[in-house]
Structures are given as structure tokens and as C-alpha cells.
Design a protein around this motif. Structure first.
Motif, PDB file in Angstrom:
ATOM      1  N   VAL A   1     -37.534  16.615  56.243  1.00 51.82           N
ATOM      2  CA  VAL A   1     -37.888  15.948  54.986  1.00 51.82           C
ATOM      3  C   VAL A   1     -37.967  16.989  53.869  1.00 51.82           C
ATOM      4  O   VAL A   1     -38.638  18.011  53.999  1.00 51.82           O
ATOM      5  CB  VAL A   1     -39.239  15.207  55.113  1.00 51.82           C
ATOM      6  CG1 VAL A   1     -39.630  14.575  53.784  1.00 51.82           C
ATOM      7  CG2 VAL A   1     -39.134  14.134  56.200  1.00 51.82           C
ATOM      8  N   HIS A   2     -37.265  16.720  52.775  1.00 57.15           N
ATOM      9  CA  HIS A   2     -37.180  17.691  51.680  1.00 57.15           C
ATOM     10  C   HIS A   2     -37.667  17.141  50.344  1.00 57.15           C
ATOM     11  O   HIS A   2     -37.742  17.879  49.369  1.00 57.15           O
ATOM     12  CB  HIS A   2     -35.730  18.179  51.523  1.00 57.15           C
ATOM     13  CG  HIS A   2     -35.233  18.935  52.715  1.00 57.15           C
ATOM     14  ND1 HIS A   2     -35.173  20.309  52.758  1.00 57.15           N
ATOM     15  CD2 HIS A   2     -34.778  18.509  53.923  1.00 57.15           C
ATOM     16  CE1 HIS A   2     -34.707  20.692  53.930  1.00 57.15           C
ATOM     17  NE2 HIS A   2     -34.456  19.624  54.664  1.00 57.15           N
TER      18      HIS A   2
ATOM     19  N   SER B   1     -48.073   7.806  45.258  1.00 51.96           N
ATOM     20  CA  SER B   1     -47.003   7.046  45.919  1.00 51.96           C
ATOM     21  C   SER B   1     -45.988   7.921  46.664  1.00 51.96           C
ATOM     22  O   SER B   1     -45.609   7.583  47.798  1.00 51.96           O
ATOM     23  CB  SER B   1     -46.291   6.150  44.904  1.00 51.96           C
ATOM     24  OG  SER B   1     -47.143   5.106  44.486  1.00 51.96           O
ATOM     25  N   PRO B   2     -45.512   9.046  46.090  1.00 59.25           N
ATOM     26  CA  PRO B   2     -44.534   9.860  46.828  1.00 59.25           C
ATOM     27  C   PRO B   2     -45.037  10.356  48.175  1.00 59.25           C
ATOM     28  O   PRO B   2     -44.357  10.211  49.201  1.00 59.25           O
ATOM     29  CB  PRO B   2     -44.255  11.014  45.860  1.00 59.25           C
ATOM     30  CG  PRO B   2     -44.509  10.440  44.508  1.00 59.25           C
ATOM     31  CD  PRO B   2     -45.671   9.526  44.704  1.00 59.25           C
ATOM     32  N   VAL B   3     -46.242  10.946  48.210  1.00 58.23           N
ATOM     33  CA  VAL B   3     -46.742  11.471  49.492  1.00 58.23           C
ATOM     34  C   VAL B   3     -47.100  10.337  50.449  1.00 58.23           C
ATOM     35  O   VAL B   3     -46.910  10.462  51.665  1.00 58.23           O
ATOM     36  CB  VAL B   3     -47.943  12.421  49.276  1.00 58.23           C
ATOM     37  CG1 VAL B   3     -49.181  11.681  48.778  1.00 58.23           C
ATOM     38  CG2 VAL B   3     -48.261  13.179  50.560  1.00 58.23           C
ATOM     39  N   ILE B   4     -47.587   9.211  49.912  1.00 63.03           N
ATOM     40  CA  ILE B   4     -47.857   8.054  50.774  1.00 63.03           C
ATOM     41  C   ILE B   4     -46.565   7.602  51.451  1.00 63.03           C
ATOM     42  O   ILE B   4     -46.552   7.272  52.647  1.00 63.03           O
ATOM     43  CB  ILE B   4     -48.466   6.894  49.957  1.00 63.03           C
ATOM     44  CG1 ILE B   4     -49.918   7.208  49.573  1.00 63.03           C
ATOM     45  CG2 ILE B   4     -48.398   5.588  50.735  1.00 63.03           C
ATOM     46  CD1 ILE B   4     -50.905   7.161  50.716  1.00 63.03           C
ATOM     47  N   SER B   5     -45.463   7.583  50.706  1.00 59.86           N
ATOM     48  CA  SER B   5     -44.187   7.157  51.289  1.00 59.86           C
ATOM     49  C   SER B   5     -43.776   8.079  52.433  1.00 59.86           C
ATOM     50  O   SER B   5     -43.245   7.625  53.452  1.00 59.86           O
ATOM     51  CB  SER B   5     -43.098   7.099  50.220  1.00 59.86           C
ATOM     52  OG  SER B   5     -42.700   8.394  49.788  1.00 59.86           O
TER      53      SER B   5
ATOM     54  N   ALA C   1     -36.695  11.448  49.794  1.00 63.24           N
ATOM     55  CA  ALA C   1     -37.192  10.156  49.293  1.00 63.24           C
ATOM     56  C   ALA C   1     -36.492   9.021  50.050  1.00 63.24           C
ATOM     57  O   ALA C   1     -36.607   8.936  51.268  1.00 63.24           O
ATOM     58  CB  ALA C   1     -36.998  10.049  47.782  1.00 63.24           C
ATOM     59  N   ASP C   2     -35.730   8.171  49.352  1.00 66.38           N
ATOM     60  CA  ASP C   2     -35.055   7.061  50.029  1.00 66.38           C
ATOM     61  C   ASP C   2     -33.624   7.407  50.430  1.00 66.38           C
ATOM     62  O   ASP C   2     -32.917   6.562  50.980  1.00 66.38           O
ATOM     63  CB  ASP C   2     -35.058   5.821  49.142  1.00 66.38           C
ATOM     64  CG  ASP C   2     -34.414   6.072  47.781  1.00 66.38           C
ATOM     65  OD1 ASP C   2     -34.188   7.253  47.427  1.00 66.38           O
ATOM     66  OD2 ASP C   2     -34.147   5.101  47.059  1.00 66.38           O
TER      67      ASP C   2
END
Length: 442
Positions: free
Chosen positions: A98-99, A180-184, A210-211
Motif C-alpha cells: 500500500v502506497h 477518511s484516507p487512513v480509515i479507508s 487509494a482506490d
């Protein structure tokens, strides 16, 4: 909330500070304790959970509209501080592939970006780009609550509910919230494991930003691979964006998160060509005329001119950064005959020299194999893991507290407790000097 609260939010952290944030947050046992470490009264926490206030507006990114839900000032400050704790926890639990949305510590050499995300896919025969459809809106309140109920949190139901409600709007993850980013990423930890298994089964490299998911390798993917990918995503509550699923061959331009990866990391030709034309336009006609021409504005403002200048500078810096990053990677890989590459493993205070290679690519390959091997041992005790690695190592040394978190490798994999990496050896930095620097040989 005093000034120290806001200073805390804007700080950059060392690994020891991250570890303290990690430990402090995992010790939280109730909403009252949560409010305490967030620097607010319990009544303020309850108010922001019950009466969430978000402002929604439309943002245009790369010509596409998206709805952004931004929390009000007080809630946003609370989420920012919570974000620091969650980033620290994710740092010690993150998947190596994950980057995106990964906060790095100040004393760490590894930096996660679209460049590090693209690097594993350079020079592959096939690059598979896939996208999660409506990523943030797909993450529900239940999914967020389940994160806090499970590993590594194991919080009680009422605390998990309070945290989930603090991070969601209505019943999904808002795009404008600092958390939101770290939760994702926390929601996707098990998904990343499953996708990595899928990649390994097909001899592919896998990364996620991310996605954006990317797989690459020498084998052409068939429909079965796409079906398995779709099935895995759906089992975790996500959908594959079928219109964005692409298989790129080495005979076409292969891009990963906007970076060309056919032979080396590079920027698209038209991007550089357009940037050169823009610089020429500014030089010949001046910044104001270039702005009128390139942004089709009717009225010049000081703010608009400054924004145009900053945008042009950012584009130039981006091109330079890609070139510098690519050159550094190329240099590291083109001097294999002149140096050696030492593969090491640090397991808390126990360090090991695993092997020495005369080929950089082989050393990096073995490094990833070693990391996957260590990951397969997570269920064992620390002493048992140390015993397994000791059995395959050449030398063992005892790290000091000063050298424990020191990063000296060209590249490496780490979860904060265990680290494997590759170190370049030459006449100026020999294996003997490495051993002296790292600790006492046993």
C-alpha cells in the motif's frame, strides 16, 4: 482546545513518537478516555457525534465532478488529531504493497508516493490497472465500526460505535474528512492480504494507491483473473469499476497512477511537451498573456496570477522529481558488477546478515521473499521467529536502542517492529563497517 492541541496536529513524528501514539490509543477503554486523549471534554465529543455538521460542495478534478463533504471547524480539528493516532496504528500494521495515504516518520528513508507505487511494475510484459467503484461512499458505518472491533484495536462495542460515528457522515465515509484516507486503509487491510494472495498465485506484483489497484507480470491475465478480482472485492463490500479495468501490454504505453512504466519511471510525453510550450509562452508573451490563453479567463487577478505561477512551478517540480527518482533507481541497478548487496533482517533488537549478493535485482527479490516468509510466521512467538531467521542467516548481531530504528538500506520492508532491507557494499562501506555500525556480532 489550547495551542498545544493545534501544534500537536501539525507535527511530523519520529518512529518513537508514533509508537507512543499507537500504544496510547490502544489503551483507550471508553468514550471518556477517548475524549481525554483527543484533548476535549466528553460533552464536546458527544455533541460532535450526535450533531455532525458537514458542508457539501462540488469539486472538479481532472475534468470530473465529485461531491465533497467537509466537516465544520470543530469536528475537523478533532478528526485531525484522531488521524494522527490512526496513522500511527496503521504504520505498524500496514500492508507492504500500500502506497497511498501512508504517513511516514521523519527518520525513515522510505517514502510512499505515486512513484513508489509505480516502481514494482516497471518493465513488465503486462500491467493490469483496476479501480474500486465509488471507493469512499462504499465504506459504510458498519465497516468502520468493524475496524475498531477487530485487530489491532479490539475495542468494546460502545467505544467502537463512538469512533465510527466520529468518522462517518450519515452512513458512509465523507471525502472531505481528515480521517477518511487512513480509515479507508484500515478497512482494506484484509482486502490487501487477499489481493496479494491473488497476485502471488498469478506471479504478479501488486500495489494499491487509494482506490487504484495495479497488478503486473509476464503472464497475460485471462477472464478468470478478472472474475476472481471481482469476487474478492465484492466479498469485502466493494465493486470493480469495470469501465476502468485495463490490461496494458509492453507494446503500448503502460501507466500506473499517471506514471509511465514501460522501461523506467517517466512522465507522459504530451505532459512534458505541453509544459515546455507553456514555459515558452510565458517567456515570449509574459505570465498574464499565458494565463489568458491557457486558462481562458476573462479577468486577471493577483490571486489568479499567483495560482497560475504556483501551478506551473508544481508541474515543473513534478517532472524533475520523476526524473531524479528514476535516475536514482537506475543508478542503484546499473552498478551490480562493481558492488555487493547485503540482505539483512532486524527483529526488534536481534539483527541478522542473511546473505550477500553481487546482483542488485537478485538481492531485492530475495528481500521480498524473506519478508513474505517472516509474514507467514506471525502466529509464532518472537523467540520462535528469531530462531527461524537465525537458522538461515550467516551472522547474528545485537542491535542497540540507537541503531534499532536506523535505516541504512537502499530499500526495505518494515512494520515498525521487524525490518528487512538491502544495503549496498563497496570499498567505502564494507561488510565489516556495516557490522560495526549496526551492533555487536555474536
Amino acid at each position: 482546545m489550547g495551542s498545544s492541541f493545534f501544534n500537536f496536529m501539525s507535527r511530523k513524528f519520529t518512529i518513537s513518537q508514533f509508537r507512543k501514539l499507537n500504544n496510547d490509543f490502544l489503551d483507550v477503554e471508553s468514550p471518556n478516555k477517548l475524549a481525554e486523549i483527543l484533548g476535549i471534554k466528553t460533552s464536546v465529543l458527544i455533541k460532535n457525534i450526535k450533531y455532525q455538521r458537514y458542508t457539501s460542495f462540488t469539486s472538479i478534478h481532472k475534468g470530473k465532478k465529485r461531491i465533497v463533504a467537509e466537516p465544520n471547524f470543530e469536528l475537523k480539528q478533532i478528526q485531525r488529531r484522531l488521524n494522527n493516532y490512526l496513522q500511527a496504528i496503521y504504520y505498524f500494521n500496514k500492508h507492504e504493497n500500500v502506497h497511498g495515504f501512508v504517513k511516514c516518520v521523519t527518520n525513515e528513508k522510505i517514502r510512499y508516493s505515486i512513484l513508489s507505487n509505480a516502481l514494482p511494475h516497471v518493465g513488465k510484459s503486462y500491467v493490469i490497472n483496476a479501480d474500486i467503484f465509488r471507493f469512499f461512499p462504499s465504506i459504510t458505518g458498519k465497516m468502520v465500526k468493524d475496524v475498531f472491533l477487530g485487530e489491532p484495536f479490539f475495542f468494546e462495542d460502545n467505544l467502537a460505535s463512538a469512533l465510527a460515528l466520529l468518522c462517518i457522515q450519515k452512513n458512509w465515509l465523507p471525502t472531505g474528512a481528515p480521517t477518511s484516507p487512513v480509515i479507508s486503509n484500515l478497512v482494506c487491510m484484509e482486502l490487501d492480504e487477499e489481493l496479494n494472495v491473488l497476485a502471488n498465485k498469478n506471479n504478479y506484483s501488486y500495489t494499491r494507491y487509494a482506490d487504484d489497484m495495479t497488478f503486473s507480470g509476464e503472464n497475460k491475465p485471462d477472464e478468470k483473473f478478472k472474475d476472481e478480482l471481482t469476487s474478492i472485492l465484492e466479498s469485502f463490500g466493494f465493486k470493480l469499476h469495470k469501465k476502468k479495468y485495463r490490461v496494458l501490454t509492453k507494446h503500448t504505453r503502460q501507466t500506473v497512477t499517471g506514471i509511465v512504466v514501460n522501461e523506467k519511471l517517466n512522465v507522459k510525453r504530451e505532459y512534458k511537451r505541453n509544459l515546455r510550450a507553456l514555459h515558452h509562452d510565458i517567456k515570449v508573451n509574459g505570465i498574464e498573456n499565458a494565463l489568458l490563453k491557457n486558462r481562458s479567463v476573462q479577468i486577471l487577478t493577483i490571486q489568479g496570477i499567483e495560482s497560475f505561477k504556483n501551478s506551473t512551478l508544481s508541474k515543473s517540480l513534478f517532472v524533475d522529481k520523476v526524473a531524479e527518482y528514476s535516475k536514482a533507481i537506475s543508478n542503484a541497478g546499473n552498478i551490480d558488477g562493481e558492488v555487493e548487496y547485503l540482505l539483512f533482517a532486524d527483529l526488534e533488537l536481534d539483527g541478522f546478515i542473511i546473505d550477500v549478493f553481487d546482483n542488485h535485482k537478485q538481492a531485492v527479490k530475495k528481500m521480498h521473499e524473506l519478508w513474505h516468509f517472516i509474514a507467514s510466521l506471525w502466529t509464532l512467538s518472537h523467540n520462535d521467529i528469531v530462531g527461524k531467521i537465525s537458522a538461515i542467516s550467516q551472522k547474528r548481531y545485537r542491535l542497540t536502542e540507537e541503531t534499532r530504528y536506523e535505516t541504512i538500506g537502499l530499500e526495505g520492508c518494515s512494520n515498525g517492529f521487524y525490518t528487512v532491507g538491502v544495503v549496498k557494499l563497496n570499498n567505502k562501506f564494507t561488510q565489516e563497517e556495516y557490522e560495526k555500525k549496526r551492533g555487536r556480532i555474536r
